[in-house]
Structures are given as C-alpha cells and as structure tokens.
Design an enzyme around this catalytic site. Sequence first.
Site, short mmCIF file in Angstrom:
data_model
loop_
_atom_site.label_atom_id
_atom_site.label_comp_id
_atom_site.label_asym_id
_atom_site.label_seq_id
_atom_site.Cartn_x
_atom_site.Cartn_y
_atom_site.Cartn_z
N SER A 82 4.33 -12.61 -17.14
CA SER A 82 5.59 -12.89 -16.46
C SER A 82 5.37 -12.97 -14.95
CB SER A 82 6.64 -11.84 -16.83
OG SER A 82 7.93 -12.30 -16.53
N ASP A 197 7.97 -16.21 -22.35
CA ASP A 197 7.48 -15.10 -21.54
C ASP A 197 6.54 -14.17 -22.31
OD1 ASP A 197 7.43 -12.50 -20.16
OD2 ASP A 197 9.00 -13.34 -18.91
#
Length: 308
Positions: A82, A197
């Site tokens: 991320s 993600d």
Amino acid sequence: MSTCKNPLLATTLVLLMCYLLPACVLFGAKPDEKSAIATDAQIPPKVGVALGGGGARGFAEIGVLRVLEQEKIPIHVIIGTSVGSLIGAIYADTGSVLDAEFHAIAIQEEDIFDFGAFSIFSGGFVKGEKLEAFLNTHLRNKTIEQMKIPYGAVAVDLRQGRSVLFDQGPVARAVHASCAIPGVFVPVEINGRVFVDGGVTDPIPVDFVRKKGADVVIAVVIDPALPQQTPKNPIEVAYHSVTIMSAQIGVLGVKDADVVIHPDVGNVTYDDFTQKKRLIEAGEKAARAALPEIRAAISAKTKPAPAP
C-alpha cells in the site's frame, strides 16, 4: 669460500630469496596466529525493510529511513505494501533519503485521489491514474529492475486471493496495484490479472523480505487510526474496514520480523497530507528508540569470515 662470478646469476638468486621469504614466514606461523588472522574479518548480515500501509500516516516511514541512513545501517532490500510501496519506491529509486523526502513533500492529496464520476462502475471511486503520472514524472528509474536498491511492491490477485510480489516491470503500475484499496480505488489490471491493495492479505510484507534474502528484517507498522466518529460515507467505511482487517492480519505477519517499529502518528487521518513534517518526526523518534534492538539483531547475525 667461493664467490659467484656471474653477476646475473647472483642477482637472480637474491630476488628469488626475497620472494620465498614471505611464504616461508606465512607457512611457518603458529596455528593460533593463522586462526587469529582468519577470524578478524566478519560477514555482516543483509538487512531488509518491510513497510506497511496507512494512507498519509505512512509518511512516518520516511523518518525511519532517515535514521537508518544517518546511522549507516545498510538496506539491501526494501518491500512495501500500500502506501509502504510508494514510500519504498521513492527511496529505492536513488537510495537517498533526501530525494525521498523531497518527493514525499511534493505529494499532495490530488496526486493520489483522482475521483472519477463513473469510476464506481469499475469497482471504486478513485482511478489512480494521477498516482502513476506522479511517479512516472518524478522517479529517475521507471522500472523496478533499474532501481538503486532492490525493491518490491505487494498486491493481491483478486481472483486467486493471494499476495503477489512485483519485483520487476514498471514501478508506477506496481505501486498503483499495491495501493488500490478495495472499494476506494478501481482495481488494477496487469497482464490480464486484476489486483487490489496488498494490505488485504499481507499488510507488512516481512515474508517477502525474507524470501528476497534478508537476514535481518526491520518492519515498520503504522497502527490504524481511531476515527473520532463512526465513518458514514462509502470511502471512509471501505477504508476503515480494510485497515481494521489488515491490522489483525499484520499482528501475525510481523512475528517473523527481527525488529518492529511502531511510529506514534496519533490520530492523523489517512487523507491528511498537511502533517508530513510531524509524521516524519514521529518515524524518526520511533526508529531512534529502536536502534539498540536493530544493532543487536545485526550483531547476532554477523558471521566470522571463513578461513582462507
């Protein structure tokens, strides 16, 4: 006593003795002296850094990298999930914290969150095109293979439900995939596969840092913020749901790390890009507190050089 009447022969004999004497001294050394020479040299361990997610709060990771560089602790591999993939990329690009700080300060909310009116029909509110454009504009190296420090970004294959490490190919696309928060970002397609993600399954990629050969792993964990009130809009609900889930998974993931650093970032929200200085300082403070533990881990895994 006879003397050598050939000057050339005499000179040759003298030179030959000069070459042979050091060898005689070496092979005539006592066993304990030879072992002392061999064990003086040491082989330091390879150090890897695993950077977790956290939105804007992840700028604290810059402060951690600043301390490691100032203290001359080498980083042999850096992998992020991320926002950690973003911070890792701008650092690994040149291997300079100064460059990373410069780019971090330049990043604004609109460089990451480019909302599209019809993006929701593609799986999210944010397209992510501006994030890729920012990286392609500011990074010197456009592919992961070119980066100064071995680097990787972790994303999740949405169909197969497993973590994937991008350690080659375009940097910007890999970071985009790693940052594609479900329900917020439009999922990213790469080579026919769809990614979201990396925090969904691997919020702090200690495992991948190990696989890339690190002997000592330093994990940086950005603890989730506690919202002042219950989230209501779809983006906040999606983001906080993912961060709660990631935090629980991350507790298990960091158990394999040698050192875990928790910067105290308070209640700075995931989209607050106005407190970068405070966040960087928080990361620096946490890293300095962890220095004894880091040095102990490096010392414990330093090996004597093999005897010649």
